[in-house]
Motif scaffolding. Structure first.
Motif, mmCIF file in Angstrom:
data_model
loop_
_atom_site.group_PDB
_atom_site.id
_atom_site.type_symbol
_atom_site.label_atom_id
_atom_site.label_comp_id
_atom_site.label_asym_id
_atom_site.label_seq_id
_atom_site.Cartn_x
_atom_site.Cartn_y
_atom_site.Cartn_z
ATOM 1 N N LEU A 1 0.956 -1.151 0.084
ATOM 2 C CA LEU A 1 0.081 0.069 -0.152
ATOM 3 C C LEU A 1 0.821 1.300 0.094
ATOM 4 C CD1 LEU A 1 -2.743 -0.966 2.693
ATOM 5 C CD2 LEU A 1 -2.670 -1.282 0.243
ATOM 6 N N ILE A 2 0.482 2.187 -0.777
ATOM 7 C CA ILE A 2 1.094 3.664 -0.746
ATOM 8 C C ILE A 2 0.097 4.583 -0.321
ATOM 9 C CG2 ILE A 2 2.348 5.292 -2.139
ATOM 10 C CD1 ILE A 2 3.196 2.998 -4.101
ATOM 11 N N PHE A 3 0.350 5.163 0.402
ATOM 12 C CA PHE A 3 -0.570 6.188 1.175
ATOM 13 C C PHE A 3 -0.197 7.737 0.472
ATOM 14 C CE2 PHE A 3 -0.878 2.563 3.916
ATOM 15 C CZ PHE A 3 -2.157 2.688 4.313
ATOM 16 N N THR A 4 -1.110 8.504 -0.139
ATOM 17 C CA THR A 4 -0.661 9.606 -0.387
ATOM 18 C C THR A 4 -1.977 10.690 -0.217
ATOM 19 O OG1 THR A 4 -1.407 9.363 -2.746
ATOM 20 C CG2 THR A 4 0.815 8.878 -2.389
ATOM 21 N N HIS A 5 -1.829 11.996 -0.358
ATOM 22 C CA HIS A 5 -2.925 12.732 -0.314
ATOM 23 C C HIS A 5 -3.806 12.629 -1.455
ATOM 24 C CE1 HIS A 5 -5.700 15.999 0.404
ATOM 25 N NE2 HIS A 5 -5.128 16.727 -0.445
ATOM 26 N N GLN A 6 -3.063 13.165 -2.883
ATOM 27 C CA GLN A 6 -3.677 13.189 -3.930
ATOM 28 C C GLN A 6 -3.402 11.744 -4.814
ATOM 29 O OE1 GLN A 6 -3.644 16.963 -6.362
ATOM 30 N NE2 GLN A 6 -2.769 17.855 -4.572
ATOM 31 N N PRO A 7 -4.391 11.447 -5.464
ATOM 32 C CA PRO A 7 -4.214 10.218 -6.251
ATOM 33 C C PRO A 7 -2.909 10.070 -7.140
ATOM 34 C CG PRO A 7 -6.427 10.604 -6.398
ATOM 35 C CD PRO A 7 -5.761 11.895 -5.875
ATOM 36 N N MET A 8 -2.133 9.222 -6.981
ATOM 37 C CA MET A 8 -0.929 9.250 -8.032
ATOM 38 C C MET A 8 -1.533 8.936 -9.486
ATOM 39 S SD MET A 8 1.160 6.472 -5.352
ATOM 40 C CE MET A 8 2.658 6.714 -6.467
ATOM 41 N N ALA A 9 -0.655 9.678 -10.369
ATOM 42 C CA ALA A 9 -0.822 9.676 -11.790
ATOM 43 C C ALA A 9 -0.570 8.166 -12.254
ATOM 44 C CB ALA A 9 -0.098 10.581 -12.465
ATOM 45 N N SER A 10 0.284 7.794 -11.534
ATOM 46 C CA SER A 10 1.032 6.347 -11.779
ATOM 47 C C SER A 10 1.090 5.392 -10.822
ATOM 48 C CB SER A 10 2.007 6.273 -13.223
ATOM 49 O OG SER A 10 2.579 5.071 -13.254
ATOM 50 N N VAL A 11 0.394 4.390 -10.611
ATOM 51 C CA VAL A 11 0.894 3.723 -9.363
ATOM 52 C C VAL A 11 1.716 2.484 -9.567
ATOM 53 C CG1 VAL A 11 -0.319 2.167 -7.342
ATOM 54 C CG2 VAL A 11 -1.496 4.255 -8.446
ATOM 55 N N PRO A 12 2.838 2.064 -8.822
ATOM 56 C CA PRO A 12 3.701 1.192 -9.121
ATOM 57 C C PRO A 12 3.009 -0.250 -9.315
ATOM 58 C CG PRO A 12 4.489 2.495 -7.588
ATOM 59 C CD PRO A 12 3.116 3.048 -7.669
ATOM 60 N N GLU A 13 3.361 -1.103 -9.918
ATOM 61 C CA GLU A 13 2.908 -2.404 -10.020
ATOM 62 C C GLU A 13 2.899 -3.141 -8.685
ATOM 63 O OE1 GLU A 13 3.309 -6.529 -12.775
ATOM 64 O OE2 GLU A 13 4.565 -4.712 -13.247
ATOM 65 N N GLY A 14 1.639 -3.696 -8.499
ATOM 66 C CA GLY A 14 2.008 -4.511 -7.342
ATOM 67 C C GLY A 14 1.276 -3.692 -6.174
ATOM 68 N N PHE A 15 1.102 -2.466 -6.105
ATOM 69 C CA PHE A 15 0.765 -1.779 -5.150
ATOM 70 C C PHE A 15 -0.708 -1.130 -5.399
ATOM 71 C CE2 PHE A 15 5.130 -1.316 -4.544
ATOM 72 C CZ PHE A 15 5.316 -1.029 -3.202
ATOM 73 N N ILE A 16 -1.419 -0.893 -4.086
ATOM 74 C CA ILE A 16 -2.614 0.158 -4.164
ATOM 75 C C ILE A 16 -2.327 1.135 -3.498
ATOM 76 C CG2 ILE A 16 -4.883 0.160 -3.438
ATOM 77 C CD1 ILE A 16 -4.486 -2.227 -5.105
ATOM 78 N N ASN A 17 -2.902 2.144 -4.197
ATOM 79 C CA ASN A 17 -2.599 3.735 -3.729
ATOM 80 C C ASN A 17 -3.926 4.089 -2.873
ATOM 81 O OD1 ASN A 17 -2.887 7.015 -5.398
ATOM 82 N ND2 ASN A 17 -1.835 6.384 -3.322
ATOM 83 N N VAL A 18 -3.670 4.226 -1.611
ATOM 84 C CA VAL A 18 -4.861 4.789 -0.584
ATOM 85 C C VAL A 18 -4.531 6.119 -0.592
ATOM 86 C CG1 VAL A 18 -5.856 4.610 1.577
ATOM 87 C CG2 VAL A 18 -4.638 2.689 0.453
#
Length: 222
Positions: free
Chosen positions: A137-154
């Motif tokens: 899981l990758i936590f950010t404030h704004q949605p990522m333009a490109s999420v690395p393979e194998g990750f979910i952007n929360v």
């Protein structure tokens, strides 16, 4: 213990979607909150908009209740914790954080977090641009333009809502958790933040907040 929370899996990690507009990860005793926008109440009052007294105190009590019901060691704020520059609500928040010595508090800085941390202090907040968990899981404030393979952007920022139709041509716009591909968006925790209506694709998932429960809603596509 988890009441009407809805269990789902994100990136192989079991999480609970809470009707209080937060996400809980029991394996890490982690509570995740997006877009509280503390200080917005003062902004409204300065512009002549009536907001009831003690709103901040009530919202802080809600956070206290959540960390009591869901065993919590770490509270992660996904940005826009505060709405603007300094006002007294910031000092109230820092006092609150300082009194919770058993908890770790972290903030992923959002576009509204324009507090001068050096001047006004960050108290017990650890500050990040993004934060990762278990290489899944990758936590950010704004949605990522490109999420690395194998990750979910929360993420947060969007304040997602969805309109449902009821009998008699009635419509209701409700806050929701929203997933589309590798992006999972939390609803805004703050009461006075507004909603952005999402238009889901057929592979999206919508989790509506209906009072004291979260339900998986499946839109019909023609």
């Amino acid at each position: 213990m988890l009441g009407n929370a809805l269990p789902i899996t994100l990136g192989g990690i079991a999480v609970y979607l809470l009707p209080q507009r937060a996400l809980y990860i029991p394996a890490h005793q982690l509570l995740v909150i997006a877009d509280w926008h503390l200080g917005k109440i003062q902004h409204f009052r300065k512009n002549g908009i009536f907001i009831p007294q003690n709103t901040l105190a009530n919202e802080l009590q809600q956070l206290t209740a959540l960390t009591a019901v869901y065993p919590t060691r770490h509270v992660l704020f996904l940005g826009d914790l505060f709405h603007s520059s300094w006002n007294p609500e910031w000092d109230m928040l820092l006092t609150y954080l300082a009194e919770r010595t058993s908890l770790t508090f972290s903030l992923i800085i959002g576009n509204h977090d324009i507090i001068d941390f050096e001047r006004n202090g960050s108290g017990h907040l650890a500050l990040y641009d993004q934060w990762e968990l278990d290489n899944q899981l990758i936590f950010t404030h704004q949605p990522m333009a490109s999420v690395p393979e194998g990750f979910i952007n929360v993420t947060g920022h969007v304040h997602p809502g969805y309109t449902i139709r009821a009998k008699g041509k009635q419509r209701y716009r409700l806050p929701c958790f929203y997933r589309e591909r590798q992006t999972f968006i939390l609803p805004a925790f703050g009461k006075y933040t507004g909603l952005h209506t999402v238009s889901p694709s057929e592979d999206a998932a919508i989790y509506l907040i209906l009072g004291d429960e979260v339900v998986h809603h499946r839109p019909r596509f023609r």
